[in-house]
Motif scaffolding. Structure first.
Motif, PDB file in Angstrom:
ATOM      1  N   GLY A 127       0.879  -1.238   0.145  1.00  0.00           N
ATOM      2  CA  GLY A 127      -0.147   0.072   0.038  1.00  0.00           C
ATOM      3  C   GLY A 127       0.910   1.440   0.078  1.00  0.00           C
ATOM      4  O   GLY A 127       0.557   2.340  -0.584  1.00  0.00           O
ATOM      5  N   ILE A 128       1.932   1.263   1.002  1.00  0.00           N
ATOM      6  CA  ILE A 128       2.826   2.419   0.730  1.00  0.00           C
ATOM      7  C   ILE A 128       3.381   2.690  -0.610  1.00  0.00           C
ATOM      8  O   ILE A 128       3.540   3.759  -0.887  1.00  0.00           O
ATOM      9  CB  ILE A 128       3.818   2.195   1.954  1.00  0.00           C
ATOM     10  N   VAL A 129       3.849   1.840  -1.064  1.00  0.00           N
ATOM     11  CA  VAL A 129       4.735   1.729  -2.401  1.00  0.00           C
ATOM     12  C   VAL A 129       3.821   1.969  -3.621  1.00  0.00           C
ATOM     13  O   VAL A 129       4.017   2.996  -4.218  1.00  0.00           O
ATOM     14  CB  VAL A 129       5.362   0.484  -2.758  1.00  0.00           C
ATOM     15  N   LEU A 130       2.518   1.271  -3.481  1.00  0.00           N
ATOM     16  CA  LEU A 130       1.666   1.842  -4.466  1.00  0.00           C
ATOM     17  C   LEU A 130       1.207   3.258  -4.195  1.00  0.00           C
ATOM     18  O   LEU A 130       0.944   3.926  -5.271  1.00  0.00           O
ATOM     19  CB  LEU A 130       0.438   1.195  -4.457  1.00  0.00           C
ATOM     20  N   ASP A 131       0.677   3.926  -3.012  1.00  0.00           N
ATOM     21  CA  ASP A 131       0.302   5.067  -2.942  1.00  0.00           C
ATOM     22  C   ASP A 131       1.500   6.206  -3.558  1.00  0.00           C
ATOM     23  O   ASP A 131       1.321   7.089  -3.960  1.00  0.00           O
ATOM     24  CB  ASP A 131       0.098   5.352  -1.291  1.00  0.00           C
ATOM     25  N   ASP A 132       2.760   5.813  -2.782  1.00  0.00           N
ATOM     26  CA  ASP A 132       3.863   6.839  -3.474  1.00  0.00           C
ATOM     27  C   ASP A 132       4.034   6.690  -4.870  1.00  0.00           C
ATOM     28  O   ASP A 132       4.121   7.694  -5.611  1.00  0.00           O
ATOM     29  CB  ASP A 132       5.024   6.375  -2.776  1.00  0.00           C
ATOM     30  N   TYR A 133       3.951   5.572  -5.581  1.00  0.00           N
ATOM     31  CA  TYR A 133       3.819   5.519  -7.047  1.00  0.00           C
ATOM     32  C   TYR A 133       2.784   6.364  -7.842  1.00  0.00           C
ATOM     33  O   TYR A 133       2.932   7.334  -8.656  1.00  0.00           O
ATOM     34  CB  TYR A 133       3.965   4.162  -7.625  1.00  0.00           C
ATOM     35  N   LEU A 134       1.519   5.952  -7.252  1.00  0.00           N
ATOM     36  CA  LEU A 134       0.534   6.848  -7.589  1.00  0.00           C
ATOM     37  C   LEU A 134       0.521   8.313  -7.601  1.00  0.00           C
ATOM     38  O   LEU A 134       0.388   9.056  -8.542  1.00  0.00           O
ATOM     39  CB  LEU A 134      -0.812   6.545  -7.251  1.00  0.00           C
ATOM     40  N   ARG A 135       1.086   8.922  -6.402  1.00  0.00           N
ATOM     41  CA  ARG A 135       1.208  10.317  -6.107  1.00  0.00           C
ATOM     42  C   ARG A 135       2.416  10.839  -6.879  1.00  0.00           C
ATOM     43  O   ARG A 135       2.211  11.955  -7.538  1.00  0.00           O
ATOM     44  CB  ARG A 135       1.429  10.291  -4.837  1.00  0.00           C
ATOM     45  N   TRP A 136       3.562   9.995  -7.303  1.00  0.00           N
ATOM     46  CA  TRP A 136       4.506  10.357  -8.282  1.00  0.00           C
ATOM     47  C   TRP A 136       4.101  10.606  -9.649  1.00  0.00           C
ATOM     48  O   TRP A 136       4.147  11.553 -10.052  1.00  0.00           O
ATOM     49  CB  TRP A 136       5.664   9.520  -8.134  1.00  0.00           C
ATOM     50  N   ARG A 137       3.228   9.473 -10.193  1.00  0.00           N
ATOM     51  CA  ARG A 137       3.230   9.348 -11.422  1.00  0.00           C
ATOM     52  C   ARG A 137       1.969  10.125 -11.799  1.00  0.00           C
ATOM     53  O   ARG A 137       1.942  10.608 -12.837  1.00  0.00           O
ATOM     54  CB  ARG A 137       2.687   7.890 -11.596  1.00  0.00           C
ATOM     55  N   PHE A 138       0.915  10.311 -11.057  1.00  0.00           N
ATOM     56  CA  PHE A 138      -0.233  11.148 -11.614  1.00  0.00           C
ATOM     57  C   PHE A 138      -0.406  12.441 -10.826  1.00  0.00           C
ATOM     58  O   PHE A 138      -1.291  13.493 -11.368  1.00  0.00           O
ATOM     59  CB  PHE A 138      -1.472  10.155 -11.298  1.00  0.00           C
ATOM     60  N   PHE A 139       0.243  12.728  -9.701  1.00  0.00           N
ATOM     61  CA  PHE A 139       0.204  13.953  -9.050  1.00  0.00           C
ATOM     62  C   PHE A 139       1.282  14.701  -8.845  1.00  0.00           C
ATOM     63  O   PHE A 139       1.337  15.930  -8.190  1.00  0.00           O
ATOM     64  CB  PHE A 139      -0.537  13.834  -7.689  1.00  0.00           C
ATOM     65  N   GLY A 140       2.497  14.440  -9.579  1.00  0.00           N
ATOM     66  CA  GLY A 140       3.708  15.183  -9.785  1.00  0.00           C
ATOM     67  C   GLY A 140       4.239  15.451  -8.238  1.00  0.00           C
ATOM     68  O   GLY A 140       5.161  16.078  -8.288  1.00  0.00           O
ATOM     69  N   GLU A 141       4.136  14.519  -7.289  1.00  0.00           N
ATOM     70  CA  GLU A 141       4.737  14.328  -6.020  1.00  0.00           C
ATOM     71  C   GLU A 141       6.277  13.644  -6.293  1.00  0.00           C
ATOM     72  O   GLU A 141       6.587  13.040  -7.255  1.00  0.00           O
ATOM     73  CB  GLU A 141       3.932  13.709  -4.884  1.00  0.00           C
ATOM     74  N   GLU A 142       6.879  13.844  -5.055  1.00  0.00           N
ATOM     75  CA  GLU A 142       8.267  13.188  -4.899  1.00  0.00           C
ATOM     76  C   GLU A 142       8.436  11.893  -5.410  1.00  0.00           C
ATOM     77  O   GLU A 142       7.616  10.926  -5.290  1.00  0.00           O
ATOM     78  CB  GLU A 142       8.881  13.283  -3.566  1.00  0.00           C
ATOM     79  N   LYS A 143       9.405  11.524  -6.207  1.00  0.00           N
ATOM     80  CA  LYS A 143       9.763  10.204  -6.652  1.00  0.00           C
ATOM     81  C   LYS A 143       9.791   9.325  -5.695  1.00  0.00           C
ATOM     82  O   LYS A 143      10.982   9.741  -4.782  1.00  0.00           O
ATOM     83  CB  LYS A 143      10.758  10.280  -7.896  1.00  0.00           C
ATOM     84  N   PRO A 144       9.293   8.133  -5.522  1.00  0.00           N
ATOM     85  CA  PRO A 144       9.450   7.369  -4.389  1.00  0.00           C
ATOM     86  C   PRO A 144      10.998   6.739  -4.257  1.00  0.00           C
ATOM     87  O   PRO A 144      11.599   6.510  -5.367  1.00  0.00           O
ATOM     88  CB  PRO A 144       8.376   6.303  -4.658  1.00  0.00           C
TER      89      PRO A 144
END
Length: 139
Positions: free
Chosen positions: A117-134
């Motif tokens: 869940g943590i890794v998936l959330d981080d990936y989604l935030r990076w990929r779709f919302f421009g947040e920091e790369k995991p």
């Protein structure tokens, strides 16, 4: 504001769907309240490395995530099972359970699920919302 609402609505929906899918695979059934719980849990897992540094080992983030999920599961169980009597789940047959709502066995099971869940959330935030790369520290 609407961008943030869209982001959290999307993450909430993804978490809800994943939680219901896990329940369907594990128990063969689910309940609409589990969609809500799953969405809240997924958002909570995603906020872990917004509160603690990325340098915190992933296993420690997962243990924290497991504790958060267990707490949310207890609160939800007290509402949907004990207050409303919907009997969505019952762990009263499991050793070490608390009021039939949580048990140590599922708390342990939430650890590897939290990692995903943590890794998936981080990936989604990076990929779709421009947040920091995991990036993670394993140990």
């Amino acid at each position: 504001m609407s961008k943030m609402l869209g982001k959290y609505t999307g993450l909430f929906g993804a978490g809800g769907l994943i939680y219901v899918a896990m329940e369907l695979m594990w128990r063969g059934k689910s309940h609409w309240s589990m969609f809500l719980l799953g969405g809240i849990c997924f958002i909570a897992l995603g906020l872990i490395n917004k509160v603690i540094p990325w340098e915190t080992p992933l296993w420690q983030q997962a243990v924290l995530g497991s504790g958060i999920i267990t707490l949310l599961e207890f609160i939800t169980g007290m509402i949907v099972n004990r207050r409303f009597g919907w009997q969505v789940w019952d762990y009263s047959h499991m050793p070490g359970n608390i009021l039939g709502q949580i048990c140590p066995q599922f708390t342990l099971l939430w650890i590897p699920i939290s990692i995903v869940g943590i890794v998936l959330d981080d990936y989604l935030r990076w990929r779709f919302f421009g947040e920091e790369k995991p990036h993670y520290k394993l140990i």
